[in-house]
Design a protein around this motif. Structure first.
Motif, PDB file in Angstrom:
ATOM      1  N   ALA A 207     -24.591 -30.083  59.660  1.00 53.41           N
ATOM      2  CA  ALA A 207     -25.891 -30.537  59.175  1.00 53.41           C
ATOM      3  C   ALA A 207     -26.633 -29.305  58.666  1.00 53.41           C
ATOM      4  CB  ALA A 207     -26.689 -31.234  60.277  1.00 53.41           C
ATOM      5  N   LEU A 208     -26.830 -29.244  57.374  1.00 50.75           N
ATOM      6  CA  LEU A 208     -27.380 -28.056  56.723  1.00 50.75           C
ATOM      7  C   LEU A 208     -28.774 -28.357  56.193  1.00 50.75           C
ATOM      8  CD1 LEU A 208     -24.178 -27.133  54.675  1.00 50.75           C
ATOM      9  CD2 LEU A 208     -24.794 -26.368  56.986  1.00 50.75           C
ATOM     10  N   GLY A 209     -29.739 -27.529  56.556  1.00 46.80           N
ATOM     11  CA  GLY A 209     -31.086 -27.675  56.021  1.00 46.80           C
ATOM     12  C   GLY A 209     -31.243 -26.843  54.764  1.00 46.80           C
ATOM     13  N   THR A 210     -32.212 -27.207  53.938  1.00 43.67           N
ATOM     14  CA  THR A 210     -32.448 -26.465  52.698  1.00 43.67           C
ATOM     15  C   THR A 210     -33.848 -25.875  52.616  1.00 43.67           C
ATOM     16  OG1 THR A 210     -33.329 -28.321  51.407  1.00 43.67           O
ATOM     17  CG2 THR A 210     -30.925 -28.093  51.510  1.00 43.67           C
ATOM     18  N   GLY A 211     -34.786 -26.374  53.439  1.00 41.14           N
ATOM     19  CA  GLY A 211     -36.192 -26.042  53.247  1.00 41.14           C
ATOM     20  C   GLY A 211     -36.822 -27.020  52.286  1.00 41.14           C
ATOM     21  N   GLY A 212     -38.127 -27.233  52.432  1.00 40.72           N
ATOM     22  CA  GLY A 212     -38.804 -28.291  51.697  1.00 40.72           C
ATOM     23  C   GLY A 212     -39.011 -28.050  50.227  1.00 40.72           C
ATOM     24  N   HIS A 213     -38.906 -26.790  49.756  1.00 37.80           N
ATOM     25  CA  HIS A 213     -39.149 -26.503  48.344  1.00 37.80           C
ATOM     26  C   HIS A 213     -37.871 -26.410  47.520  1.00 37.80           C
ATOM     27  CE1 HIS A 213     -42.939 -24.631  50.129  1.00 37.80           C
ATOM     28  NE2 HIS A 213     -43.351 -25.649  49.405  1.00 37.80           N
ATOM     29  N   ASP A 214     -36.723 -26.581  48.169  1.00 38.99           N
ATOM     30  CA  ASP A 214     -35.459 -26.300  47.488  1.00 38.99           C
ATOM     31  C   ASP A 214     -35.247 -27.177  46.259  1.00 38.99           C
ATOM     32  OD1 ASP A 214     -32.778 -24.856  47.629  1.00 38.99           O
ATOM     33  OD2 ASP A 214     -32.127 -26.953  47.596  1.00 38.99           O
ATOM     34  N   LEU A 215     -35.678 -28.432  46.336  1.00 39.49           N
ATOM     35  CA  LEU A 215     -35.410 -29.362  45.235  1.00 39.49           C
ATOM     36  C   LEU A 215     -36.541 -29.405  44.212  1.00 39.49           C
ATOM     37  CD1 LEU A 215     -33.478 -30.290  47.628  1.00 39.49           C
ATOM     38  CD2 LEU A 215     -33.308 -32.414  46.361  1.00 39.49           C
TER      39      LEU A 215
ATOM     40  N   GLY B  41     -30.012 -31.668  54.144  1.00 42.51           N
ATOM     41  CA  GLY B  41     -31.340 -32.251  54.104  1.00 42.51           C
ATOM     42  C   GLY B  41     -32.438 -31.237  53.852  1.00 42.51           C
ATOM     43  N   ALA B  42     -33.419 -31.649  53.039  1.00 47.35           N
ATOM     44  CA  ALA B  42     -34.593 -30.817  52.786  1.00 47.35           C
ATOM     45  C   ALA B  42     -35.704 -31.108  53.773  1.00 47.35           C
ATOM     46  CB  ALA B  42     -35.090 -31.054  51.365  1.00 47.35           C
ATOM     47  N   SER B  43     -35.401 -31.880  54.809  1.00 43.07           N
ATOM     48  CA  SER B  43     -36.395 -32.288  55.803  1.00 43.07           C
ATOM     49  C   SER B  43     -35.822 -32.121  57.193  1.00 43.07           C
ATOM     50  CB  SER B  43     -36.776 -33.755  55.579  1.00 43.07           C
ATOM     51  OG  SER B  43     -37.183 -34.353  56.786  1.00 43.07           O
ATOM     52  N   GLY B  44     -36.547 -31.407  58.070  1.00 43.43           N
ATOM     53  CA  GLY B  44     -36.045 -31.207  59.429  1.00 43.43           C
ATOM     54  C   GLY B  44     -35.968 -32.486  60.227  1.00 43.43           C
ATOM     55  N   THR B  45     -37.089 -33.244  60.319  1.00 42.67           N
ATOM     56  CA  THR B  45     -37.052 -34.472  61.109  1.00 42.67           C
ATOM     57  C   THR B  45     -36.223 -35.556  60.414  1.00 42.67           C
ATOM     58  OG1 THR B  45     -39.247 -34.972  60.203  1.00 42.67           O
ATOM     59  CG2 THR B  45     -39.149 -34.127  62.449  1.00 42.67           C
ATOM     60  N   GLY B  46     -36.106 -35.485  59.085  1.00 45.01           N
ATOM     61  CA  GLY B  46     -35.212 -36.406  58.396  1.00 45.01           C
ATOM     62  C   GLY B  46     -33.769 -36.180  58.802  1.00 45.01           C
ATOM     63  N   VAL B  47     -33.365 -34.913  58.877  1.00 44.47           N
ATOM     64  CA  VAL B  47     -32.015 -34.585  59.342  1.00 44.47           C
ATOM     65  C   VAL B  47     -31.843 -35.033  60.793  1.00 44.47           C
ATOM     66  CG1 VAL B  47     -30.461 -32.676  59.921  1.00 44.47           C
ATOM     67  CG2 VAL B  47     -31.678 -32.679  57.727  1.00 44.47           C
ATOM     68  N   GLN B  48     -32.862 -34.826  61.626  1.00 40.89           N
ATOM     69  CA  GLN B  48     -32.764 -35.256  63.017  1.00 40.89           C
ATOM     70  C   GLN B  48     -32.586 -36.764  63.126  1.00 40.89           C
ATOM     71  OE1 GLN B  48     -36.258 -32.528  64.453  1.00 40.89           O
ATOM     72  NE2 GLN B  48     -35.040 -33.040  66.264  1.00 40.89           N
TER      73      GLN B  48
ATOM     74  N   CYS C  88     -36.931 -23.838  57.370  1.00 42.24           N
ATOM     75  CA  CYS C  88     -35.857 -24.750  57.770  1.00 42.24           C
ATOM     76  C   CYS C  88     -35.901 -24.879  59.289  1.00 42.24           C
ATOM     77  CB  CYS C  88     -34.505 -24.220  57.315  1.00 42.24           C
ATOM     78  SG  CYS C  88     -33.111 -25.230  57.877  1.00 42.24           S
ATOM     79  N   GLY C  89     -36.264 -26.048  59.769  1.00 37.42           N
ATOM     80  CA  GLY C  89     -36.444 -26.224  61.208  1.00 37.42           C
ATOM     81  C   GLY C  89     -35.242 -26.760  61.936  1.00 37.42           C
ATOM     82  N   THR C  90     -34.227 -27.267  61.205  1.00 37.41           N
ATOM     83  CA  THR C  90     -33.129 -27.968  61.858  1.00 37.41           C
ATOM     84  C   THR C  90     -31.812 -27.710  61.138  1.00 37.41           C
ATOM     85  OG1 THR C  90     -34.609 -29.756  62.549  1.00 37.41           O
ATOM     86  CG2 THR C  90     -32.263 -30.232  62.567  1.00 37.41           C
ATOM     87  N   ALA C  91     -30.778 -27.414  61.902  1.00 40.39           N
ATOM     88  CA  ALA C  91     -29.412 -27.337  61.369  1.00 40.39           C
ATOM     89  C   ALA C  91     -28.438 -27.494  62.530  1.00 40.39           C
ATOM     90  CB  ALA C  91     -29.172 -26.019  60.646  1.00 40.39           C
ATOM     91  N   ILE C  92     -27.236 -27.935  62.210  1.00 48.49           N
ATOM     92  CA  ILE C  92     -26.135 -27.980  63.181  1.00 48.49           C
ATOM     93  C   ILE C  92     -24.931 -27.382  62.470  1.00 48.49           C
ATOM     94  CG2 ILE C  92     -24.673 -29.405  64.659  1.00 48.49           C
ATOM     95  CD1 ILE C  92     -26.901 -31.540  64.570  1.00 48.49           C
ATOM     96  N   VAL C  93     -24.478 -26.225  62.937  1.00 53.06           N
ATOM     97  CA  VAL C  93     -23.389 -25.498  62.280  1.00 53.06           C
ATOM     98  C   VAL C  93     -22.239 -25.362  63.269  1.00 53.06           C
ATOM     99  CG1 VAL C  93     -22.705 -23.355  61.159  1.00 53.06           C
ATOM    100  CG2 VAL C  93     -25.014 -24.257  60.813  1.00 53.06           C
ATOM    101  N   ASN C  94     -21.095 -25.920  62.891  1.00 54.72           N
ATOM    102  CA  ASN C  94     -19.912 -25.890  63.765  1.00 54.72           C
ATOM    103  C   ASN C  94     -20.232 -26.385  65.169  1.00 54.72           C
ATOM    104  OD1 ASN C  94     -18.453 -24.829  61.629  1.00 54.72           O
ATOM    105  ND2 ASN C  94     -18.786 -22.714  62.261  1.00 54.72           N
ATOM    106  N   GLY C  95     -21.069 -27.429  65.236  1.00 48.99           N
ATOM    107  CA  GLY C  95     -21.406 -28.038  66.517  1.00 48.99           C
ATOM    108  C   GLY C  95     -22.529 -27.364  67.271  1.00 48.99           C
ATOM    109  N   ILE C  96     -23.077 -26.266  66.740  1.00 44.77           N
ATOM    110  CA  ILE C  96     -24.142 -25.535  67.418  1.00 44.77           C
ATOM    111  C   ILE C  96     -25.491 -25.956  66.849  1.00 44.77           C
ATOM    112  CG2 ILE C  96     -25.066 -23.273  68.002  1.00 44.77           C
ATOM    113  CD1 ILE C  96     -22.304 -23.849  69.184  1.00 44.77           C
TER     114      ILE C  96
END
Length: 519
Positions: A220-228, A197-204, A172-180
């Motif tokens: 903004a919560l990431g899941t990793g690419g294999h989650d789905l 999102g299951a995609s870092g650049t997609g979330v970006q 998981c390359g990207t997340a935004i938690v409580n503004g961080i």
């Protein structure tokens, strides 16, 4: 060329720090390539494969600096890397009292009992054990680490579900938690739109465009690419979706993924329909009619997902993002294509973002252009040699094949820029399509190195250069500054990845019509 290396026993550093140091020393004059990694078996094998060291004696807790270049340059690079590794922030006081280093997760929780999120960035062989420790301590987990097996991921996420916690990742390359911002994330406004999102650049892309449209992000919560996948079953996306549905600060939800397993997609869409608030879904390449249902709106592109979410938030008319050029934009493409000779026929995409490459392949297909890729979508072909393009080619430069022993192109765009230069020098190239990804962890000024290469290119007429910049004005690199630099160098800059890919296809279509050749 000389190859040299140093091994530091029991010196752990997280992977983002190591990639940044690798990028810095790789740019030193006289250095051909460099890598700063932990001494895991996988990393030792990769160093051997790229010619940076044979028979290095190191264990998984040891840190390796390996360089190739001129002798004096190698010595300078080793010294600079060592200096960076040992640099420490200034102490808050000089009273001689120093708190003990935190050497375990238990110690960290004891010091900060309110902490409820652990960010894990250790070699993949050890990431699963650390994630389980964090879950057993009552924390949520973001796993930046990759190379975690599907079986381990399933076990970790099953435990997380039992503990009523989320695991973002692995990889998981990207997340935004409580503004961080965490990982490769951008500086965006706080607001009422939540993203899973299951995609870092997609979330970006989605979070940045929401910011550009004047709205903001709750989480903004990431899941990793294999989650789905069928094996994992969407555990993290289902948890994130439910959490956002229960979050009073979130008014609209966006879900992003490459196509999930059919049964997993159905479970997610059922929960989305029951969320009690609008949900926008972009399963890249999925048919809108397979997604749309009461309370759930299908988005055809990443940019459309953002546009629809903001429209739902503001209760305005819903529109998919207009990727097709207007009259003025079409005139620019026609004028730029007018001088290209008939031999220049092909689209060459060079991407730092894997999801951008994926979406661009889908959109080029829709315009009649199938392409080869190292990461092909359904209907496209696998590139025989990843280092050499063939006809229409769209490359994900962030894929493992390109990053073994090297920093990701978002951190150090050198290899990506060299590939762009190679495509410009290919007499068959009509359009070079690329992305610039800004934000924390990314290159401080990604446009500069590329523009220096473009200034050295004297081929006339040049292929068209079409790009999009994923970022915000608040990012350290400042989006408008990067766009201005590109445009001053003759690059056509689109609003988003979908628009850039569509414009590249239209430019190629202009060549087809002009010269009477097939696509």
């Amino acid at each position: 060329m000389k190859v040299d290396y140093k091994v530091f026993k029991n010196l752990y550093q997280d992977s983002v720090s190591l990639m940044q140091i690798s990028a810095q020393i790789s740019k030193l004059p006289g250095i051909q390539q460099a890598s700063v990694v932990m001494g895991t078996a996988t990393n030792l094998e990769q160093l051997h494969d790229v010619g940076l060291g044979d028979n290095i004696s190191a264990g998984p807790n040891d840190l390796i600096i390996a360089v190739m270049g001129e002798e004096d340059a190698c010595q300078e690079a080793l010294e600079l890397a060592h200096e960076r590794l040992n640099s420490k922030p200034a102490q808050d006081s000089n009273d001689g009292v120093r708190a003990p280093d935190l050497v375990s997760m238990e110690m960290a929780v004891e010091k900060e009992p309110e902490a409820n999120l652990a960010l894990i960035s250790v070699p993949g062989d050890y990431a699963a054990a650390e994630a389980i420790k964090a879950l057993n301590l009552g924390m949520n987990v973001m796993m930046f680490s990759d190379n975690v097996s599907i079986a381990q991921e399933k076990a970790i996420k099953t435990l997380a579900r039992e503990r009523n916690r989320i695991v973002m990742g692995p990889d998981c390359g990207t997340a935004i938690v409580n503004g961080i911002p965490l990982g490769f994330a951008n500086v965006v406004k706080r607001g009422a739109i939540g993203v899973v999102g299951a995609s870092g650049t997609g979330v970006q892309e989605v979070t940045c465009r929401i910011d550009q449209l004047g709205a903001g992000i709750s989480q903004a919560l990431g899941t990793g690419g294999h989650d789905l996948s069928e094996e994992i079953g969407g555990i993290s996306m289902l948890f994130g979706l439910q959490a956002l549905a229960e979050d009073d600060a979130t008014k609209v939800i966006v879900l992003i993924s490459k196509p999930p397993a059919k049964a997993v997609a159905e479970r997610i869409l059922e929960l989305a329909q029951a969320a009690g608030k609008p949900v926008v879904v972009n399963f890249l390449g999925a048919k809108p009619e397979d997604i749309t249902r009461p309370g759930v709106t299908a988005a055809t592109t990443l940019a459309s997902a953002a546009d629809l979410a903001v429209a739902l938030l503001n209760k305005t008319e819903l529109h998919q993002h207009a990727s097709q050029p207007d009259a003025a934009q079409l005139a620019i493409l026609q004028q730029a294509s007018a001088t290209l000779p008939a031999a220049r026929r092909f689209i060459r995409g060079v991407f730092a973002g894997g999801t951008f490459c994926y979406e661009a392949q889908l959109l080029c297909q829709q315009q009649g252009f199938s392409a080869s890729s190292n990461t092909p979508v359904s209907g496209n072909s696998k590139l025989a040699d990843i280092w050499k393009s063939s006809e229409h080619t769209l490359i994900d430069m962030g894929d493992d094949d390109f990053t073994r022993g090297k920093p990701h192109p978002m951190i150090d765009p050198t290899l990506r820029n060299q590939r762009i230069q190679a495509e410009l020098n290919d007499p068959a190239t009509a359009v070079v399509l690329f992305d610039l990804v800004l934000g924390y962890g990314a290159s401080e000024d990604p446009a500069t190195g590329l523009l220096e290469l473009l200034a050295q290119n004297h081929q006339q007429p040049m292929p068209l250069l079409i790009a999009h910049v994923c970022g915000t004005e608040a990012d350290p690199q400042v989006r408008s500054r990067q766009i201005e630099s590109l445009r001053n160098a003759g690059v056509i800059v689109a609003d988003c990845n979908a628009q850039a890919a569509t414009w590249a296809s239209i430019a190629a279509q202009i060549q087809v019509k002009k010269n009477g050749v097939s696509a």
